[in-house]
Motif scaffolding. Structure first.
Motif, PDB file in Angstrom:
ATOM      1  N   ARG A  94     -35.378  33.201 -26.001  1.00 41.80           N
ATOM      2  CA  ARG A  94     -36.635  32.467 -25.839  1.00 41.80           C
ATOM      3  C   ARG A  94     -37.671  32.872 -26.905  1.00 41.80           C
ATOM      4  NH1 ARG A  94     -38.166  31.139 -19.670  1.00 41.80           N
ATOM      5  NH2 ARG A  94     -36.096  30.588 -18.916  1.00 41.80           N
ATOM      6  N   PRO A  95     -37.897  34.180 -27.125  1.00 38.57           N
ATOM      7  CA  PRO A  95     -38.877  34.540 -28.158  1.00 38.57           C
ATOM      8  C   PRO A  95     -38.512  33.996 -29.534  1.00 38.57           C
ATOM      9  CG  PRO A  95     -38.396  36.436 -26.779  1.00 38.57           C
ATOM     10  CD  PRO A  95     -37.417  35.361 -26.400  1.00 38.57           C
ATOM     11  N   LEU A  99     -41.045  31.639 -31.454  1.00 35.94           N
ATOM     12  CA  LEU A  99     -41.578  32.083 -32.751  1.00 35.94           C
ATOM     13  C   LEU A  99     -41.136  31.153 -33.887  1.00 35.94           C
ATOM     14  CD1 LEU A  99     -41.224  35.961 -32.437  1.00 35.94           C
ATOM     15  CD2 LEU A  99     -43.329  34.614 -32.431  1.00 35.94           C
ATOM     16  N   ALA A 244     -48.751  35.810 -28.647  1.00 32.28           N
ATOM     17  CA  ALA A 244     -48.342  36.709 -27.563  1.00 32.28           C
ATOM     18  C   ALA A 244     -48.520  36.032 -26.207  1.00 32.28           C
ATOM     19  CB  ALA A 244     -49.165  37.999 -27.629  1.00 32.28           C
ATOM     20  N   ALA A 245     -49.648  35.318 -26.035  1.00 30.45           N
ATOM     21  CA  ALA A 245     -49.879  34.622 -24.763  1.00 30.45           C
ATOM     22  C   ALA A 245     -48.814  33.551 -24.550  1.00 30.45           C
ATOM     23  CB  ALA A 245     -51.272  34.002 -24.766  1.00 30.45           C
ATOM     24  N   LEU A 247     -45.762  33.487 -25.836  1.00 30.14           N
ATOM     25  CA  LEU A 247     -44.472  34.157 -25.570  1.00 30.14           C
ATOM     26  C   LEU A 247     -44.401  34.653 -24.134  1.00 30.14           C
ATOM     27  CD1 LEU A 247     -44.071  36.192 -28.876  1.00 30.14           C
ATOM     28  CD2 LEU A 247     -42.437  34.510 -27.992  1.00 30.14           C
ATOM     29  N   PHE A 248     -45.504  35.212 -23.671  1.00 25.78           N
ATOM     30  CA  PHE A 248     -45.565  35.719 -22.289  1.00 25.78           C
ATOM     31  C   PHE A 248     -45.327  34.587 -21.300  1.00 25.78           C
ATOM     32  CE2 PHE A 248     -48.072  36.660 -18.464  1.00 25.78           C
ATOM     33  CZ  PHE A 248     -47.534  37.879 -18.095  1.00 25.78           C
ATOM     34  N   ASP A 249     -46.062  33.483 -21.498  1.00 27.02           N
ATOM     35  CA  ASP A 249     -45.946  32.351 -20.579  1.00 27.02           C
ATOM     36  C   ASP A 249     -44.543  31.747 -20.642  1.00 27.02           C
ATOM     37  OD1 ASP A 249     -47.261  30.193 -18.881  1.00 27.02           O
ATOM     38  OD2 ASP A 249     -46.441  29.017 -20.537  1.00 27.02           O
ATOM     39  N   SER A 251     -41.781  33.175 -21.554  1.00 29.16           N
ATOM     40  CA  SER A 251     -40.753  34.082 -21.025  1.00 29.16           C
ATOM     41  C   SER A 251     -40.708  34.074 -19.507  1.00 29.16           C
ATOM     42  CB  SER A 251     -41.025  35.514 -21.513  1.00 29.16           C
ATOM     43  OG  SER A 251     -40.978  35.561 -22.898  1.00 29.16           O
ATOM     44  N   ARG A 252     -41.852  33.745 -18.886  1.00 28.85           N
ATOM     45  CA  ARG A 252     -41.896  33.765 -17.423  1.00 28.85           C
ATOM     46  C   ARG A 252     -41.492  32.441 -16.805  1.00 28.85           C
ATOM     47  NH1 ARG A 252     -46.826  35.602 -14.342  1.00 28.85           N
ATOM     48  NH2 ARG A 252     -45.227  35.728 -12.752  1.00 28.85           N
ATOM     49  N   ARG A 253     -41.389  31.409 -17.606  1.00 25.99           N
ATOM     50  CA  ARG A 253     -41.159  30.079 -17.037  1.00 25.99           C
ATOM     51  C   ARG A 253     -39.727  29.928 -16.563  1.00 25.99           C
ATOM     52  NH1 ARG A 253     -42.131  25.354 -20.351  1.00 25.99           N
ATOM     53  NH2 ARG A 253     -43.677  26.682 -21.291  1.00 25.99           N
ATOM     54  N   ASN A 254     -39.560  29.321 -15.368  1.00 28.17           N
ATOM     55  CA  ASN A 254     -38.242  28.976 -14.876  1.00 28.17           C
ATOM     56  C   ASN A 254     -37.838  27.626 -15.428  1.00 28.17           C
ATOM     57  OD1 ASN A 254     -36.854  30.805 -13.298  1.00 28.17           O
ATOM     58  ND2 ASN A 254     -38.246  30.528 -11.569  1.00 28.17           N
TER      59      ASN A 254
END
Lengths: 255, 245
Positions: A94-95, A99, A244-245, A247-249, A251-254
């Motif tokens: 995902r990252p 990116l 970063a925000a 990537l964070f969001d 990475s958490r998404r189903n």
């Protein structure tokens, strides 16, 4: 940088080239040249300065709006077409995907800034124009990151464009709002204090855009190198925050 | 219990550590950068040149009333950017007057620009700057005397007490009396010229003005008429007694 990130960035650029964005960019240049031609007929003095300032301001706004609209539309369309699921089914993290997209859109923004600088060579000194182009490219990269974040998080084109455009306008207007809020006529009451604190707190979370890529640079010369580096550094920091925000969001998404 | 919201999100633990670290670090740097970044010092006298009223109207996209008021708010806050200890003292008053003129042209019904000129910018210890503002108020008074008379009355008092320019104060007071037609304007404002003339020891002129005012029949209130009649008689007595030394 992972090879997959570079590959995705390359495909973003290919998609950009094949989309309507280059045509829209060309239209913007024609409109800017037309505006400059019109102004040259009506200006009784400072004709070249008027043409340069008007064209630069228009092209800067066009660059930002085109980048925001293009990124938001592209990301939402890909999600709706299930292209995202398909991409993530491949051996791409995902990252790396996020990116890669970010890098591709930032490069597209930089190309747009370079293209928009071409007509300005008619009126501006090369060194000043180079500084302006660099700053517009950096600003476009930040707004591409914002549009990618909002489009990825909200999943709707209109909402993403509105949120990114709102962020941009607020960041541009905030120094003036802060000056007004802390002016000599500000009411010294509790609600007034709360309003001032709130505005200052919002300012901490927004990029500094007021000093970047102003048309003044083309008229009166670019700022000193130290000021230019400082402005670009501020944009780079905000670019990292948005990346970063996002990537964070993401990475958490189903999915 | 699993809610619809939580089911859409993966736990924070699913986010790679380096992303959390990047988010925390970049956010911290952003806040620190913004918190420590100082605004470039600006001189309060660097008020930019005022645009033409047409340009301002164009910038308002038809919202002239809103634009005029926002422009005034911006103008009032302008010198606060300079960290100026004495507000407005350093501003370039010619530019300031041009801004006020342009804003007033955008929305002539707004009281804001002339109010700021009379009540704020004219309260300047620099007589030349104060005079620039009172002149602006007088210059635009004639366009709408019945609404702008309080501001002219104020600048007439400023001319008298702050600028110590009695002829100027009389000019303003006379304009106030002659150009206003609203019967609700209070008597003290309409009679200001008489008091200024008395202060100037121009008793003959004061007598003429006061007599003229009474003769017009504009004074409807009996008490007011009686008061003005007594003032007229007192002026006549002073005239008979000879010039004051």
């Amino acid at each position: 940088m992972p090879a997959s990130t570079v590959t995705i960035a390359r495909y973003v650029l290919i998609e950009t080239r094949r989309s309507g964005l280059p045509w829209l960019a060309a239209d913007c240049v024609f409109v800017a040249l037309g505006l400059a031609g019109f102004l040259s007929q009506v200006a009784i003095t400072e004709g070249a300065a008027l043409q340069a300032a008007a064209a630069a301001a228009l092209l800067r706004a066009c660059a930002i709006f085109l980048v925001i609209a293009y990124v938001a539309a592209s990301v939402v369309r890909e999600a709706n077409d299930k292209g995202l699921e398909l991409a993530l089914a491949l051996p791409i993290s995902r990252p790396a995907w996020y990116l890669g997209k970010l890098l591709g859109y930032a490069c597209a923004g930089a190309l747009l800034a370079a293209f928009f600088a071409l007509p300005l060579t008619l009126w501006a000194a090369p060194a000043d124009l180079a500084a302006w182009t660099l700053a517009v490219a950096a600003e476009a990269a930040v707004m591409a990151a914002a549009a990618l974040f909002f489009a990825s998080a909200l999943g709707q084109t209109v909402s993403a464009i509105a949120a990114a455009a709102g962020l941009y306008l607020l960041a541009r207007a905030l120094p003036a709002i802060q000056a007004i809020a802390s002016g000599p006529h500000a009411v010294d009451s509790t609600p007034g204090q709360v309003a001032r604190w709130s505005i200052d707190a919002i300012a901490l979370l927004l990029p500094r855009l007021e000093g970047a890529a102003s048309a003044d640079w083309l008229l009166y010369g670019a700022p000193p190198a130290s000021a230019l580096v400082q402005a670009l550094l501020a944009l780079a920091i905000y670019f990292a925050v948005l990346a970063a925000a996002g990537l964070f969001d993401f990475s958490r998404r189903n999915l | 219990m699993t809610t619809a919201w939580t089911s859409r999100e993966r736990p924070v633990a699913a986010v790679p550590g380096w992303i959390l670290g990047l988010l925390a670090a970049s956010l911290s740097i952003q806040i620190a950068w913004q918190a420590t970044g100082a605004e470039p010092a600006r001189d309060a006298s660097d008020l930019p040149r005022a645009p033409a009223a047409q340009v301002l109207r164009l910038a308002g996209f038809g919202e002239s009333a809103a634009l005029a008021r926002l422009a005034m708010v911006w103008l009032l806050a302008f010198d606060s950017r300079a960290g100026n200890a004495i507000p407005y003292q350093k501003l370039d008053y010619d530019r300031l007057a041009a801004w006020l003129d342009a804003i007033l042209a955008v929305d002539p019904r707004s009281n804001f620009p002339l109010f700021a000129a009379a009540r704020l910018y004219a309260e300047n210890d620099n007589p030349a700057k104060a005079r620039r503002m009172v002149e602006l108020v007088f210059a635009r008074f004639g366009e709408d005397p019945n609404r702008r008379w309080p501001l002219l009355a104020h600048v007439a008092l400023l001319a008298k007490h702050r600028l110590h320019d009695l002829p100027l104060a009389r000019q303003y007071a006379a304009a106030l009396q002659r150009q206003t037609t609203d019967p609700t304007i209070p008597a003290w404002a309409r009679q200001m010229e008489i008091f200024v003339l008395e202060d100037m020891n121009e008793l003959e002129a004061a007598k003429v003005v006061l007599g003229g005012l009474l003769a017009t029949g504009k004074i409807g209130d009996a008490e007011e008429r009686r008061f003005l009649q007594s003032r007229l008689e007192e002026i006549e007595r002073r005239l008979k007694a000879g010039p004051k030394r």
